[in-house]
Every structure is written in structure tokens, then in C-alpha cells.
Design a protein around this motif. Sequence first.
Motif, PDB file in Angstrom:
ATOM      1  N   LYS A   1      -2.680  -9.226   6.363  1.00 52.45           N
ATOM      2  CA  LYS A   1      -2.534 -10.003   5.129  1.00 52.45           C
ATOM      3  C   LYS A   1      -1.099 -10.498   4.933  1.00 52.45           C
ATOM      4  O   LYS A   1      -0.674 -10.753   3.806  1.00 52.45           O
ATOM      5  CB  LYS A   1      -2.953  -9.147   3.927  1.00 52.45           C
ATOM      6  CG  LYS A   1      -4.386  -8.639   3.976  1.00 52.45           C
ATOM      7  CD  LYS A   1      -5.389  -9.769   3.830  1.00 52.45           C
ATOM      8  CE  LYS A   1      -6.805  -9.222   3.764  1.00 52.45           C
ATOM      9  NZ  LYS A   1      -7.796 -10.313   3.603  1.00 52.45           N
TER      10      LYS A   1
ATOM     11  N   GLU B   1      -8.252  -6.299   0.381  1.00 52.58           N
ATOM     12  CA  GLU B   1      -9.152  -5.572   1.274  1.00 52.58           C
ATOM     13  C   GLU B   1      -8.582  -5.585   2.683  1.00 52.58           C
ATOM     14  O   GLU B   1      -8.195  -6.625   3.211  1.00 52.58           O
ATOM     15  CB  GLU B   1     -10.543  -6.211   1.268  1.00 52.58           C
ATOM     16  CG  GLU B   1     -11.572  -5.395   2.041  1.00 52.58           C
ATOM     17  CD  GLU B   1     -12.987  -5.886   1.823  1.00 52.58           C
ATOM     18  OE1 GLU B   1     -13.859  -5.516   2.629  1.00 52.58           O
ATOM     19  OE2 GLU B   1     -13.215  -6.640   0.859  1.00 52.58           O
TER      20      GLU B   1
ATOM     21  N   PRO C   1      -4.749  -6.195  -5.571  1.00 57.08           N
ATOM     22  CA  PRO C   1      -5.629  -5.488  -4.631  1.00 57.08           C
ATOM     23  C   PRO C   1      -5.938  -6.379  -3.424  1.00 57.08           C
ATOM     24  O   PRO C   1      -6.117  -7.593  -3.571  1.00 57.08           O
ATOM     25  CB  PRO C   1      -6.897  -5.224  -5.453  1.00 57.08           C
ATOM     26  CG  PRO C   1      -6.515  -5.478  -6.878  1.00 57.08           C
ATOM     27  CD  PRO C   1      -5.443  -6.515  -6.832  1.00 57.08           C
TER      28      PRO C   1
ATOM     29  N   SER D   1      -6.894  -2.665   6.035  1.00 56.57           N
ATOM     30  CA  SER D   1      -6.481  -1.315   6.410  1.00 56.57           C
ATOM     31  C   SER D   1      -5.240  -0.929   5.603  1.00 56.57           C
ATOM     32  O   SER D   1      -4.690  -1.746   4.863  1.00 56.57           O
ATOM     33  CB  SER D   1      -6.172  -1.250   7.907  1.00 56.57           C
ATOM     34  OG  SER D   1      -4.935  -1.892   8.182  1.00 56.57           O
TER      35      SER D   1
ATOM     36  N   ASP E   1       0.845  -1.198   0.000  1.00 54.72           N
ATOM     37  CA  ASP E   1       0.000   0.000   0.000  1.00 54.72           C
ATOM     38  C   ASP E   1       0.879   1.247   0.000  1.00 54.72           C
ATOM     39  O   ASP E   1       0.705   2.163   0.815  1.00 54.72           O
ATOM     40  CB  ASP E   1      -0.965   0.010   1.190  1.00 54.72           C
ATOM     41  CG  ASP E   1      -2.262   0.751   0.838  1.00 54.72           C
ATOM     42  OD1 ASP E   1      -2.738   0.605  -0.287  1.00 54.72           O
ATOM     43  OD2 ASP E   1      -2.780   1.489   1.712  1.00 54.72           O
TER      44      ASP E   1
ATOM     45  N   GLN F   1      -4.401  -1.478  -1.110  1.00 53.90           N
ATOM     46  CA  GLN F   1      -5.682  -1.512  -0.395  1.00 53.90           C
ATOM     47  C   GLN F   1      -6.820  -1.256  -1.384  1.00 53.90           C
ATOM     48  O   GLN F   1      -6.861  -0.219  -2.041  1.00 53.90           O
ATOM     49  CB  GLN F   1      -5.690  -0.453   0.711  1.00 53.90           C
ATOM     50  CG  GLN F   1      -6.972  -0.435   1.527  1.00 53.90           C
ATOM     51  CD  GLN F   1      -7.048   0.781   2.454  1.00 53.90           C
ATOM     52  OE1 GLN F   1      -6.357   1.777   2.242  1.00 53.90           O
ATOM     53  NE2 GLN F   1      -7.881   0.700   3.470  1.00 53.90           N
ATOM     54  N   SER F   2      -7.748  -2.191  -1.492  1.00 52.63           N
ATOM     55  CA  SER F   2      -8.826  -2.074  -2.476  1.00 52.63           C
ATOM     56  C   SER F   2     -10.017  -1.277  -1.962  1.00 52.63           C
ATOM     57  O   SER F   2     -10.882  -0.880  -2.734  1.00 52.63           O
ATOM     58  CB  SER F   2      -9.301  -3.473  -2.893  1.00 52.63           C
ATOM     59  OG  SER F   2      -9.819  -4.171  -1.766  1.00 52.63           O
ATOM     60  N   ASN F   3     -10.076  -1.044  -0.646  1.00 49.84           N
ATOM     61  CA  ASN F   3     -11.232  -0.376  -0.046  1.00 49.84           C
ATOM     62  C   ASN F   3     -10.854   0.983   0.567  1.00 49.84           C
ATOM     63  O   ASN F   3     -11.329   1.346   1.638  1.00 49.84           O
ATOM     64  CB  ASN F   3     -11.863  -1.267   1.031  1.00 49.84           C
ATOM     65  CG  ASN F   3     -10.850  -1.718   2.089  1.00 49.84           C
ATOM     66  OD1 ASN F   3      -9.752  -2.153   1.755  1.00 49.84           O
ATOM     67  ND2 ASN F   3     -11.219  -1.629   3.360  1.00 49.84           N
ATOM     68  N   ASN F   4      -9.993   1.723  -0.124  1.00 48.63           N
ATOM     69  CA  ASN F   4      -9.584   3.038   0.346  1.00 48.63           C
ATOM     70  C   ASN F   4     -10.709   4.041   0.092  1.00 48.63           C
ATOM     71  O   ASN F   4     -10.904   4.518  -1.023  1.00 48.63           O
ATOM     72  CB  ASN F   4      -8.296   3.484  -0.364  1.00 48.63           C
ATOM     73  CG  ASN F   4      -7.703   4.745   0.225  1.00 48.63           C
ATOM     74  OD1 ASN F   4      -8.412   5.607   0.745  1.00 48.63           O
ATOM     75  ND2 ASN F   4      -6.387   4.864   0.148  1.00 48.63           N
ATOM     76  N   GLU F   5     -11.434   4.385   1.151  1.00 42.64           N
ATOM     77  CA  GLU F   5     -12.587   5.276   1.018  1.00 42.64           C
ATOM     78  C   GLU F   5     -12.184   6.745   0.964  1.00 42.64           C
ATOM     79  O   GLU F   5     -12.988   7.599   0.581  1.00 42.64           O
ATOM     80  CB  GLU F   5     -13.560   5.043   2.180  1.00 42.64           C
ATOM     81  CG  GLU F   5     -14.151   3.638   2.208  1.00 42.64           C
ATOM     82  CD  GLU F   5     -15.069   3.416   3.388  1.00 42.64           C
ATOM     83  OE1 GLU F   5     -15.206   4.349   4.216  1.00 42.64           O
ATOM     84  OE2 GLU F   5     -15.653   2.321   3.489  1.00 42.64           O
TER      85      GLU F   5
END
Length: 325
Positions: free
Chosen positions: A309, A300, A298, A302, A177, A271-275
Motif C-alpha cells: 500500500k 486491508e 484502515p 498484511s 500498523d 491493518q483492518s483485517n488483523n485476525e
Amino acid sequence: MVEIKTTGTKSTKSHKKRNLWLKIIGGIVGALVLFIGIVFIVDAISDGVEKKKIESYGQYVNVDGKKMNVLIQGSGEQTVVLLPGQGTPSPALDFKLLIDEITPNYKVVLVEPFGYGLSDETEKERTTENIVSEVHEALQQLGIDRYILMGHSITGLYGASYVNTYPDEVLAFVGIDSSVPNQPGMDVKLPLKSMQFLQKSGLMRLIQKVSGDPYESLAFDEHTKEQMRLISNQVAGNPTLMNELSHLGSNFKNGQQLTIPNNLPLLLFVQSNNEHNKQWIPLHEEQVKQSAQGKMIPMEGSHYLHHTKYKEIAEEFKAYMKQIQ
């Protein structure tokens, strides 16, 4: 008819109210000063006690007349040089789960830059050039001149400079990341003075105490968690790390044109869920295209993907290295 004068009475009442409010405000200010004083004293005492509980790890190398801490683990034929993200208090312990997964096959050299972990602080400006040069000097002192460069977060920026500065030494770059040199929004002004006040006053320790344990749900053993807390209380917000933060905007501005050499293998765990940044995946997809052997995976989780992971990262890394070889 007699006129009754009330001006004096009203003035007296107003004066009393003002005095009452002044006393209340003075009491509140006094209580705050006393509270901060107690917090400061507790922090100073705790610092002294905790410093004695920190256990050494790794070995020191002399860089620019100061001690830089380096952890070496494993004895594989190929070497992985591992670098931390911005402000990671104890890089060697923070990466422990991942290092343990990689070392059966590789030798891992974890470098703690100045201001991090057990390394000395420094007054030298925390520019990308200085940080890259110091890490390289540490590796030179150890006789390490061929290696895979791996790192988290800000290492994406420093690493892009590193692989262009020392192209004959780096075999591949692996980002966890990792930052992208041209990512937007890095010119933001950080509240450095407020951060320094929180640290120096001891309020940061109190905030961390009431915020809960950030390592609670992670797979670290209890002893490692405790050591990370102790080191974090010692190094968080030190002048070297604050100086690095003050250079964050200029380092990104000066490095925004940096690209990965086309012939350098590149593996990015993202990180695939970076909001907070909807362009996070596209930015890394563009970077991957810079390498003829670029690959993005990618995941999911933090921003600290290596905390949860680590097994997947280790397996994918080993598979990628076999593939490019």
C-alpha cells in the motif's frame, strides 16, 4: 517327564532386540548429527560468500563509539525520519518502495538502529530508552533537529517514548500498523534459545530456503530482493536483535502508560483485517483520540502495509500534512 528350560533363549532374544533398537537409535542420532554438521558447514561457507556480495548504501554516523547506518534520500524542505519494525533485516531496502514515493516532496532519513541492516551490533541493553537515545544521537550528528517521525510496528512503542522525550523536535508522528503501548499480550515468553540455535546451526537458512520467497509477489526489483535476502541471512538472529526481543515484554510494561501529546499531529495507517487481534482497530481508535489532530486510516493487507500500500500511504500522508499545515 523332562522339563525344558527356555529362560536363557528368551533372554538372548531380548538382548538381541535391545541391541537392534540401540543400533537403530544410534544410527538415527548419527544421521541427525551428520545432517546438522553439513548444514552448519554450508551455512558458514555461504555466510562468507554472501557477505562479499552485499552492496553498501547510505552513510555511517558515529553513535556511542559505533557505526550506525543512515540512508538519506530526497531534498524536500521538510524531513521525514523513518524507523523500522522489530527485526527488519534491511530497513533501507524494506522501505524502498515507500521512500521512492515520498522523496519527490520530502527528504527522508532512514535510520538503521544497531543490529539492523548495515549498522554495527552493540552490547548495550536494548531498552526503549537506549534505542531512542541512539536514534536521536544519530540525527544530532547529522544536524537534523526538526522532522516528522514515521515508523512501522514496534516504532509505535519507541515512537511514543521518542515524541515525549524530544517534543520540541518532532512535528508529527505517522504510524504504519504501529504498535500501541498498552496493547495486551506482550508479556509472552519467546523461545529465544531455540531461535538462536536455529540461526547458529544454519537451520534457519535451510528453513527460509524451503519456505519460498517472501518477496516474490512484491514490487521490488530483483536486485533489491536479492540484496534483502543476503542481508537477512547475515543479521537475522544476531545477539543485538535477540537482546531486543528479550526486552520486548519489559519495554511494553514500562511504556504502557505512554500517550501521544495532545498538540502533536498523529496519523495512523492500520491493518483492518488483523485476525490475531480483534481489538487492533479499537486500540488505535483510542490512541488517535489522544491527539487533537489525530486521524486513522484502515487498510486491508498484511502487517507490512508499506510493501503493498506504499502508493496509498504516500498520497494519504501528503494530503494529511497539507491539511494540518
